[in-house]
Enzyme design. Structure first.
Site, PDB file in Angstrom:
ATOM      1  CB  ALA A   9      45.199  33.680  40.594  1.00  0.00           C
ATOM      2  NE  ARG A  15      37.650  34.943  26.961  1.00  0.00           N
ATOM      3  CZ  ARG A  15      37.824  36.101  27.014  1.00  0.00           C
ATOM      4  NH1 ARG A  15      37.867  36.914  25.942  1.00  0.00           N
ATOM      5  NH2 ARG A  15      37.883  36.625  28.210  1.00  0.00           N
TER       6      ARG A  15
HETATM    7  C1  UD1 Z   1      35.818  42.525  36.571  1.00  0.00           C
HETATM    8  C2  UD1 Z   1      35.125  43.677  37.327  1.00  0.00           C
HETATM    9  C3  UD1 Z   1      34.895  44.757  36.190  1.00  0.00           C
HETATM   10  C4  UD1 Z   1      36.315  45.196  35.747  1.00  0.00           C
HETATM   11  C5  UD1 Z   1      37.195  43.863  35.099  1.00  0.00           C
HETATM   12  C6  UD1 Z   1      38.394  44.444  34.749  1.00  0.00           C
HETATM   13  C7  UD1 Z   1      33.584  42.494  39.000  1.00  0.00           C
HETATM   14  C8  UD1 Z   1      32.346  42.127  39.304  1.00  0.00           C
HETATM   15  N1  UD1 Z   1      33.843  43.109  37.896  1.00  0.00           N
HETATM   16  O1  UD1 Z   1      35.390  42.073  35.725  1.00  0.00           O
HETATM   17  O2  UD1 Z   1      34.375  45.801  36.776  1.00  0.00           O
HETATM   18  O3  UD1 Z   1      36.232  46.012  34.820  1.00  0.00           O
HETATM   19  O4  UD1 Z   1      37.288  42.904  36.263  1.00  0.00           O
HETATM   20  O5  UD1 Z   1      39.017  43.313  34.156  1.00  0.00           O
HETATM   21  O6  UD1 Z   1      34.481  42.370  39.866  1.00  0.00           O
HETATM   22  N2  UD1 Z   1      38.108  35.595  39.377  1.00  0.00           N
HETATM   23  C9  UD1 Z   1      38.218  34.612  40.481  1.00  0.00           C
HETATM   24  N3  UD1 Z   1      37.067  33.981  40.563  1.00  0.00           N
HETATM   25  C10 UD1 Z   1      36.025  34.324  40.176  1.00  0.00           C
HETATM   26  C11 UD1 Z   1      36.153  35.392  39.119  1.00  0.00           C
HETATM   27  C12 UD1 Z   1      37.204  35.965  38.810  1.00  0.00           C
HETATM   28  O7  UD1 Z   1      39.472  34.588  41.033  1.00  0.00           O
HETATM   29  O8  UD1 Z   1      34.763  33.706  40.563  1.00  0.00           O
HETATM   30  C13 UD1 Z   1      39.493  36.260  39.074  1.00  0.00           C
HETATM   31  C14 UD1 Z   1      39.945  36.080  37.554  1.00  0.00           C
HETATM   32  O9  UD1 Z   1      41.050  34.940  37.595  1.00  0.00           O
HETATM   33  C15 UD1 Z   1      40.511  37.547  37.212  1.00  0.00           C
HETATM   34  C16 UD1 Z   1      39.752  38.425  37.871  1.00  0.00           C
HETATM   35  O10 UD1 Z   1      39.179  37.714  39.025  1.00  0.00           O
HETATM   36  O11 UD1 Z   1      41.813  37.339  37.551  1.00  0.00           O
HETATM   37  C17 UD1 Z   1      38.699  38.959  37.240  1.00  0.00           C
HETATM   38  O12 UD1 Z   1      37.876  38.223  36.618  1.00  0.00           O
HETATM   39  P1  UD1 Z   1      37.075  38.468  35.198  1.00  0.00           P
HETATM   40  O13 UD1 Z   1      36.179  37.422  35.061  1.00  0.00           O
HETATM   41  O14 UD1 Z   1      38.440  38.366  34.228  1.00  0.00           O
HETATM   42  O15 UD1 Z   1      36.572  39.827  35.224  1.00  0.00           O
HETATM   43  P2  UD1 Z   1      35.025  40.340  35.167  1.00  0.00           P
HETATM   44  O16 UD1 Z   1      34.578  39.839  36.399  1.00  0.00           O
HETATM   45  O17 UD1 Z   1      34.409  40.209  33.765  1.00  0.00           O
END
Ligand code: UD1
Ligand code: CA
Length: 456
Positions: A9, A15
């Protein structure tokens, strides 16, 4: 086996264009992360570890009532890096379930097959089939058994991979011991320079492990919230789910899309709910209840056979069987209505007990009152319960008849079977069976002419 849940989280939620951390934005009036924590509680009996980044203090304050362990991720360097921040609190024994704080529609029943799929190889991913897979990590399968080989992020994908419609929901189960081995070994040599949790899949395959998978029957469960459009979409899907449950339980909804449930609702048999009804908090509805259009009902207990006519606002009240409320009634907290009570239009009830078969049908305020059975409260009656500093009580015993336009100046007690004449201001207690009236005698003046303007 025990499951430790890690909830990611830390994402900023840019956005959303909001000062509120994304995971605190409400779905059905509760922070979306609480829906995720509820699901976590159904599959795990240890407190989940929440990885947070932005708005940590607000987040902790808003979730203070929940048993949660916290892990801070100061910089958002990817999902793998996020899990790394929780690792110190993750036991090596048992499985780890990784959930997203911004994916609130996921149900515990969708997770059971995922946990089972991780048994063989120690790792499993939750996938979904999407017509438009843009932005998602793609599931690359191969070999004789079409097993999962790796996950390729959209930004790293080539044309063949972009054609894959099976996507990674991001939710996965990994054995604790494997996570402790793989997470520190993740690199960030990819299109986004991030530490991808999804690279664990390729590590598992390299070790000759079977990567399990479970596919969502309902891909909507994987919907994430990144902006307010998606928040609105998730809210509607959640509401459709709640309405569906009521329909399945035998409730008639005139339009399932025009009912909103923001809490827990239980309904008896043959309940009918008309359009534009909002049910909030804990609402329990008995058998054969009819709720008309445009009603907002919060934390109420509604007895069998009650009819609520259009445009009422009811809060923290109990309504006895076969009572009839509305149209245009307001029942405020701490009100307890007995059986067959009638509350009519433009009537406000507050902190009042009203006995069986009593009626307050038109234009009245009844506050801080104890009203017996079969009492008739006439139009325009007001309990004057407030002296500017304190609230005082009005008691009307059984069978009292209150004439129209009466003021009951509290504290005051009116005995059984008393009749109060219209227009009376009751300032003193009245003993049973009396007529009480305080009204200036009528004067009729003959030959009276109203002033007139001369027509020029
Ligand atoms: C990630 C997955 C992707 C998947 C998608 C589904 C990876 C590398 N990719 O994409 O394969 O299809 O989710 O939605 O895992 N978050 C953190 N810290 C961070 C980055 C993210 O806590 O440094 C959390 C975000 O708050 C969110 C979740 O992890 O709840 C996913 O992050 P988000 O950036 O939306 O997903 P992607 O990395 O684009
Ligand atoms: Ca996302």
């Amino acid at each position: 086996m025990s499951v430790t849940v890690v909830v990611l989280a830390a994402g900023q939620g840019k956005r959303m264009n909001s000062d509120l951390p994304k995971v605190l934005h409400p779905v059905a009036a509760r922070p979306m992360i609480e829906h995720v924590l509820d699901t976590a509680a159904l599959v795990s009996d240890t407190p989940p570890i929440v990885v947070y980044g932005h708005g940590g203090e607000i987040l902790k304050a808003r979730l203070a009532h929940r048993d949660v362990r916290w892990a801070e991720q100061r910089e958002q360097l990817g999902t793998g890096h996020a899990v790394a921040q929780a690792l110190a609190q993750v036991p090596s024994q048992g499985d780890v379930l990784i959930l997203y704080g911004d994916v609130p529609l996921l149900t515990a029943s969708a997770l059971a097959p995922l946990v089972a799929a991780a048994e063989a190889g120690g790792i499993a991913v939750l996938t979904a089939h999407l017509a438009d897979a843009t932005g998602y990590g793609r599931i690359v399968r191969g070999g004789a058994d079409d097993a999962v080989l790796r996950i390729v992020e959209h930004k790293d994908a080539g044309p063949a991979e972009l054609d894959i419609h099976e996507i990674n929901t991001g939710i996965m189960v990994v054995q604790g011991a494997l996570l402790h081995r793989w997470i520190p070994a993740l690199g960030n040599d990819n299109a986004q320079g991030e530490y991808y949790l999804t690279d664990c899949i390729a590590m598992a395959v390299a070790e000759g492990r079977n990567v399990g998978s479970a596919t969502l029957a309902d891909a909507d469960e994987a919907l994430g919230v990144n902006n307010r459009r998606q928040l609105a979409e998730v809210e509607r899907l959640y509401q459709a789910r709640m309405a569906g449950r009521l329909l399945d339980a035998g409730v008639t909804l005139v339009d399932p899309a025009r009912l909103d449930i923001r809490g827990e609702v239980s309904c008896g048999r043959d309940v009918v709910i008309d359009v534009n009804v909002v049910l909030q908090g804990r609402v329990s509805i008995g058998d054969n209840v009819r709720i008309g259009p445009n009603n907002v009902i919060t934390d109420c207990e509604i007895g069998d056979g009650v009819e609520i006519l259009p445009n009422c606002v009811l809060e923290s009240a109990s309504i006895g069987p076969r009572s009839r409320i509305g149209p245009f009634s307001r029942v405020r907290p701490d009100s307890h209505l007995g059986a067959e009570v009638h509350i009519g239009n433009f009537v406000e009830i507050k902190k009042a007990d009203i006995g069986q078969a009593s009626k307050v049908n038109h234009l009245a305020y009844v506050g801080d009152a104890e009203i017996g059975e079969r009492v008739n409260v006439g139009a325009g009656t007001i309990t004057c319960n407030y002296d500017g500093a304190f609230k005082h009580k009005t008691v009307l015993e059984d069978d009292v008849f209150v004439g129209s336009d009466t003021q009951l100046v509290a504290p005051v007690r009116v005995g059984r079977n008393v009749t109060i004449g219209a227009g009376t201001t009751v300032t003193e207690d009245v003993e049973a069976d009396r007529l009480v009236i305080s009204r200036v005698r009528q004067k009729t003046i003959t030959g009276w002419q109203r002033p007139r303007k001369d027509k020029a």
